[in-house]
Motif scaffolding. Structure first.
Motif, mmCIF file in Angstrom:
data_model
loop_
_atom_site.group_PDB
_atom_site.id
_atom_site.type_symbol
_atom_site.label_atom_id
_atom_site.label_comp_id
_atom_site.label_asym_id
_atom_site.label_seq_id
_atom_site.Cartn_x
_atom_site.Cartn_y
_atom_site.Cartn_z
ATOM 1 N N THR A 50 27.740 8.247 91.270
ATOM 2 C CA THR A 50 27.365 6.868 90.923
ATOM 3 C C THR A 50 27.484 5.868 92.063
ATOM 4 O O THR A 50 27.311 4.676 91.836
ATOM 5 C CB THR A 50 28.217 6.341 89.748
ATOM 6 O OG1 THR A 50 29.589 6.310 90.147
ATOM 7 C CG2 THR A 50 28.025 7.174 88.501
ATOM 8 N N ARG A 51 27.745 6.296 93.250
ATOM 9 C CA ARG A 51 27.902 5.361 94.371
ATOM 10 C C ARG A 51 26.688 5.466 95.287
ATOM 11 O O ARG A 51 26.263 6.564 95.634
ATOM 12 C CB ARG A 51 29.171 5.702 95.134
ATOM 13 C CG ARG A 51 29.533 4.748 96.221
ATOM 14 C CD ARG A 51 30.865 5.108 96.831
ATOM 15 N NE ARG A 51 31.815 5.559 95.824
ATOM 16 C CZ ARG A 51 32.666 4.767 95.186
ATOM 17 N NH1 ARG A 51 32.704 3.501 95.462
ATOM 18 N NH2 ARG A 51 33.485 5.248 94.270
ATOM 19 N N TYR A 66 36.465 -8.095 92.421
ATOM 20 C CA TYR A 66 35.722 -7.334 91.406
ATOM 21 C C TYR A 66 35.819 -8.019 90.058
ATOM 22 O O TYR A 66 36.251 -7.456 89.072
ATOM 23 C CB TYR A 66 36.154 -5.863 91.353
ATOM 24 C CG TYR A 66 37.637 -5.602 91.283
ATOM 25 C CD1 TYR A 66 38.278 -5.429 90.055
ATOM 26 C CD2 TYR A 66 38.387 -5.509 92.440
ATOM 27 C CE1 TYR A 66 39.633 -5.177 89.989
ATOM 28 C CE2 TYR A 66 39.743 -5.251 92.380
ATOM 29 C CZ TYR A 66 40.352 -5.078 91.160
ATOM 30 O OH TYR A 66 41.703 -4.834 91.104
ATOM 31 N N TRP A 89 23.600 0.172 84.311
ATOM 32 C CA TRP A 89 24.977 0.646 84.307
ATOM 33 C C TRP A 89 24.972 2.113 84.688
ATOM 34 O O TRP A 89 23.909 2.742 84.761
ATOM 35 C CB TRP A 89 25.612 0.402 82.935
ATOM 36 C CG TRP A 89 25.860 -1.060 82.714
ATOM 37 C CD1 TRP A 89 26.984 -1.752 83.070
ATOM 38 C CD2 TRP A 89 24.974 -2.028 82.142
ATOM 39 N NE1 TRP A 89 26.838 -3.090 82.744
ATOM 40 C CE2 TRP A 89 25.612 -3.278 82.179
ATOM 41 C CE3 TRP A 89 23.679 -1.948 81.600
ATOM 42 C CZ2 TRP A 89 25.026 -4.441 81.685
ATOM 43 C CZ3 TRP A 89 23.097 -3.116 81.117
ATOM 44 C CH2 TRP A 89 23.766 -4.338 81.167
ATOM 45 N N GLY A 90 26.136 2.702 84.915
ATOM 46 C CA GLY A 90 26.243 4.047 85.464
ATOM 47 C C GLY A 90 25.943 5.187 84.520
ATOM 48 O O GLY A 90 26.189 6.334 84.865
ATOM 49 N N GLU A 117 30.812 0.598 86.663
ATOM 50 C CA GLU A 117 29.877 0.331 87.747
ATOM 51 C C GLU A 117 28.587 -0.221 87.171
ATOM 52 O O GLU A 117 28.238 0.056 86.029
ATOM 53 C CB GLU A 117 29.593 1.575 88.603
ATOM 54 C CG GLU A 117 28.885 2.691 87.882
ATOM 55 C CD GLU A 117 29.808 3.673 87.187
ATOM 56 O OE1 GLU A 117 30.924 3.907 87.662
ATOM 57 O OE2 GLU A 117 29.405 4.206 86.153
ATOM 58 N N TRP A 119 24.580 -2.117 88.720
ATOM 59 C CA TRP A 119 23.722 -2.540 89.812
ATOM 60 C C TRP A 119 22.784 -3.608 89.277
ATOM 61 O O TRP A 119 22.257 -3.487 88.173
ATOM 62 C CB TRP A 119 22.894 -1.360 90.342
ATOM 63 C CG TRP A 119 23.781 -0.285 90.856
ATOM 64 C CD1 TRP A 119 24.217 -0.120 92.138
ATOM 65 C CD2 TRP A 119 24.365 0.777 90.097
ATOM 66 N NE1 TRP A 119 25.036 0.978 92.219
ATOM 67 C CE2 TRP A 119 25.147 1.544 90.971
ATOM 68 C CE3 TRP A 119 24.319 1.148 88.746
ATOM 69 C CZ2 TRP A 119 25.867 2.655 90.567
ATOM 70 C CZ3 TRP A 119 25.032 2.264 88.328
ATOM 71 C CH2 TRP A 119 25.796 2.997 89.240
ATOM 72 N N GLU A 130 25.607 -3.969 94.144
ATOM 73 C CA GLU A 130 26.301 -2.828 93.550
ATOM 74 C C GLU A 130 27.723 -3.254 93.222
ATOM 75 O O GLU A 130 28.400 -3.877 94.050
ATOM 76 C CB GLU A 130 26.334 -1.646 94.516
ATOM 77 C CG GLU A 130 27.109 -0.459 93.959
ATOM 78 C CD GLU A 130 27.135 0.743 94.887
ATOM 79 O OE1 GLU A 130 27.066 1.855 94.365
ATOM 80 O OE2 GLU A 130 27.202 0.556 96.126
ATOM 81 N N GLN A 132 31.400 -1.627 91.931
ATOM 82 C CA GLN A 132 32.257 -0.477 91.648
ATOM 83 C C GLN A 132 33.620 -1.042 91.266
ATOM 84 O O GLN A 132 34.275 -1.709 92.079
ATOM 85 C CB GLN A 132 32.373 0.443 92.874
ATOM 86 C CG GLN A 132 31.083 1.106 93.288
ATOM 87 C CD GLN A 132 30.678 2.225 92.342
ATOM 88 O OE1 GLN A 132 31.503 2.866 91.703
ATOM 89 N NE2 GLN A 132 29.375 2.448 92.244
ATOM 90 N N ASP A 133 34.048 -0.796 90.026
ATOM 91 C CA ASP A 133 35.300 -1.348 89.521
ATOM 92 C C ASP A 133 36.468 -0.929 90.409
ATOM 93 O O ASP A 133 36.588 0.225 90.796
ATOM 94 C CB ASP A 133 35.541 -0.871 88.088
ATOM 95 C CG ASP A 133 36.681 -1.624 87.411
ATOM 96 O OD1 ASP A 133 37.018 -2.738 87.856
ATOM 97 O OD2 ASP A 133 37.235 -1.095 86.428
#
Length: 144
Positions: A50-51, A66, A89-90, A117, A119, A130, A132-133
């Motif tokens: 997911t990154r 965040y 979402w992811g 996560e 985008w 982007e 990312q928690d």
């Protein structure tokens, strides 16, 4: 199960966002989701599942914050007036949405609460944000 069949099967995940936006957000169909992804997400390689791999992309800003305040700041910094934003979402089971960036900024906390996560693609500016928690945000232009 194919990605198309799984897409959007968990709409309850974004219920708070849809309630906060009223009728200002549109839930995208699988075909719309994939068409929008081709303009942004799919132009990146990935690191893990997911990154995004930002190598080769123009990074405009990175932030270790965040929270909703930082997402609002990024949206205000990069979105044009009345600009359309697409949010993913992811998990493909969570449907993506399209809404004006100013509405996304107003609902930033609800957007981030939907998953670890996400985008956001600013369609006119061609800026992707982007999240990312626990790590923060990266904003930049997708590679060509």
């Amino acid at each position: 199960m194919s990605a198309g069949a799984a897409y959007g099967t968990q709409p309850d995940t974004i219920a708070a966002v849809l309630q906060a936006t009223g009728d200002a957000a549109m839930v995208l169909s699988y075909a719309e989701d994939r068409a929008c992804a081709a303009l942004a997400l799919n132009r990146f390689g990935s690191i893990g599942s997911t990154r995004l791999d930002w190598h080769g992309a123009e990074v405009l800003r990175r932030s270790t914050a965040y929270d909703g305040a930082e997402l609002r700041s990024l949206l205000h910094a990069f979105a044009g007036r009345d600009e359309l934003a697409v949010v993913w979402w992811g998990n493909l089971a969570v449907p993506s949405i399209a809404l004006e960036a100013r509405v996304a900024a107003r609902c930033a906390d609800e957007i981030l609460d939907c998953g670890p996560e996400c985008w956001i693609h600013l369609m006119d500016s061609d800026v992707l944000i982007e999240f990312q928690d626990g790590e923060g945000f990266t904003a930049g232009r997708p590679p060509r």
